[in-house]
Design a protein around this motif. Structure first.
Motif, PDB file in Angstrom:
ATOM      1  N   UNK A   1     -27.764   4.933  -6.257  1.00 55.24           N
ATOM      2  CA  UNK A   1     -27.674   3.428  -5.890  1.00 55.24           C
ATOM      3  C   UNK A   1     -28.872   3.244  -4.969  1.00 55.24           C
ATOM      4  N   UNK A   2     -28.747   3.988  -3.836  1.00 55.55           N
ATOM      5  CA  UNK A   2     -29.707   3.942  -2.869  1.00 55.55           C
ATOM      6  C   UNK A   2     -31.261   3.849  -3.363  1.00 55.55           C
TER       7      UNK A   2
ATOM      8  N   UNK B   1     -19.094  -2.402   9.531  1.00 54.86           N
ATOM      9  CA  UNK B   1     -20.153  -1.518  10.252  1.00 54.86           C
ATOM     10  C   UNK B   1     -21.448  -2.293   9.866  1.00 54.86           C
ATOM     11  N   UNK B   2     -21.880  -2.669   8.756  1.00 56.06           N
ATOM     12  CA  UNK B   2     -22.864  -3.129   8.188  1.00 56.06           C
ATOM     13  C   UNK B   2     -23.199  -4.727   8.520  1.00 56.06           C
TER      14      UNK B   2
ATOM     15  N   UNK C   1     -28.725  -9.886   8.388  1.00 53.41           N
ATOM     16  CA  UNK C   1     -29.825 -10.812   8.588  1.00 53.41           C
ATOM     17  C   UNK C   1     -31.234 -10.142   8.718  1.00 53.41           C
ATOM     18  N   UNK C   2     -31.118  -8.747   9.095  1.00 54.66           N
ATOM     19  CA  UNK C   2     -32.297  -8.054   9.254  1.00 54.66           C
ATOM     20  C   UNK C   2     -32.781  -7.217   8.009  1.00 54.66           C
ATOM     21  N   UNK C   3     -31.825  -6.816   7.287  1.00 52.84           N
ATOM     22  CA  UNK C   3     -32.149  -5.804   6.172  1.00 52.84           C
ATOM     23  C   UNK C   3     -31.110  -6.309   4.815  1.00 52.84           C
ATOM     24  N   UNK C   4     -31.702  -5.816   3.731  1.00 51.57           N
ATOM     25  CA  UNK C   4     -30.826  -6.074   2.585  1.00 51.57           C
ATOM     26  C   UNK C   4     -29.511  -5.357   2.591  1.00 51.57           C
TER      27      UNK C   4
ATOM     28  N   UNK D   1     -25.746  -0.858   2.848  1.00 52.09           N
ATOM     29  CA  UNK D   1     -24.158  -0.133   2.375  1.00 52.09           C
ATOM     30  C   UNK D   1     -24.434   0.833   1.496  1.00 52.09           C
ATOM     31  N   UNK D   2     -25.524   0.988   0.795  1.00 49.91           N
ATOM     32  CA  UNK D   2     -25.637   2.121   0.016  1.00 49.91           C
ATOM     33  C   UNK D   2     -25.900   3.260   0.677  1.00 49.91           C
ATOM     34  N   UNK D   3     -26.857   2.961   1.713  1.00 48.15           N
ATOM     35  CA  UNK D   3     -27.007   4.163   2.897  1.00 48.15           C
ATOM     36  C   UNK D   3     -26.013   4.715   3.434  1.00 48.15           C
ATOM     37  N   UNK D   4     -25.203   3.721   3.893  1.00 51.21           N
ATOM     38  CA  UNK D   4     -23.861   3.964   4.539  1.00 51.21           C
ATOM     39  C   UNK D   4     -23.091   4.745   3.608  1.00 51.21           C
ATOM     40  N   UNK D   5     -22.878   4.604   2.373  1.00 55.61           N
ATOM     41  CA  UNK D   5     -22.066   5.212   1.360  1.00 55.61           C
ATOM     42  C   UNK D   5     -22.656   6.772   1.187  1.00 55.61           C
ATOM     43  N   UNK D   6     -23.924   6.813   1.441  1.00 61.36           N
ATOM     44  CA  UNK D   6     -24.622   8.245   1.449  1.00 61.36           C
ATOM     45  C   UNK D   6     -23.990   9.204   2.569  1.00 61.36           C
TER      46      UNK D   6
END
Length: 195
Positions: free
Chosen positions: A107-108, A147-148, A153-156, A161-166
């Motif tokens: 996903x990421x 958390x995200x 407003x700073x990033x997609x 969230x995909x990075x957080x799921x990793x």
């Protein structure tokens, strides 16, 4: 690989616990969405609370599974029938988390490549991976959203969230390591119910 061969049943138990808690969390999370029709703020707070509860409940489930493995292994180790593997809890959790890590990495990666190339097919692939990832890791939805949210407003936000799921499923490695170590030392965090 030896740990996987000798404990494949236990790895499957860990995966089944995750699937069960994912379904439980998804039902709780979506039911809170219906409350949001009248009061979005209360629904959001409840979604975060139920997500945190689901995560703690999930960690307690996998803790108990791996604690039992550590307790059984301690007898085998003391009798000299098995060698001590300090990282066995981590290895078991890692094997059980392979599907989580693979789907969240896919996903990421598809989201990152889509952002840089704009190829619409990658966005469709991301949508499918993201949907499956959120289903199998649904206990983390509220926690990760909370958390995200400040960084929206700073990033997609979907990339973040995909990075957080990793990353977040890797916490179960620490839980399983602690459970195995404490089980091997026969130290109980949760008292066994007495009859």
């Amino acid at each position: 690989m030896k740990v996987f061969k000798s404990h494949s049943y236990d790895v499957v138990r860990l995966i089944i616990n995750q699937i069960g808690i994912s379904i439980f969390a998804l039902v709780l999370y979506t039911s809170m969405g219906f409350i949001g029709e009248n009061n979005a703020e209360i629904a959001s707070m409840l979604q975060i609370a139920f997500s945190a509860f689901s995560v703690v409940f999930y960690y307690a489930l996998i803790y108990n599974v791996v604690w039992e493995i550590g307790a059984k292994d301690s007898v085998q180790i003391e009798n000299g029938k098995e060698a001590l593997v300090y990282s066995k809890g981590i290895q078991l959790a890692l094997y059980a988390n392979i599907p989580n890590i693979v789907i969240s990495l896919l996903a990421t990666l598809t989201k990152v490549v889509y952002i840089f190339t704009g190829i619409e097919g990658l966005n469709t692939a991301f949508f499918l991976f993201n949907l499956f990832m959120r289903f199998i890791l649904s206990m983390y939805i509220g926690v990760i959203s909370a958390i995200t949210a400040p960084f929206a407003d700073l990033v997609d936000i979907y990339l973040l969230q995909s990075i957080a799921y990793v990353i977040i499923p890797l916490l179960s490695l620490l839980v399983c390591h602690a459970a195995y170590t404490l089980g091997r030392k026969n130290f109980r965090v949760f008292n066994k119910a007495s009859n």
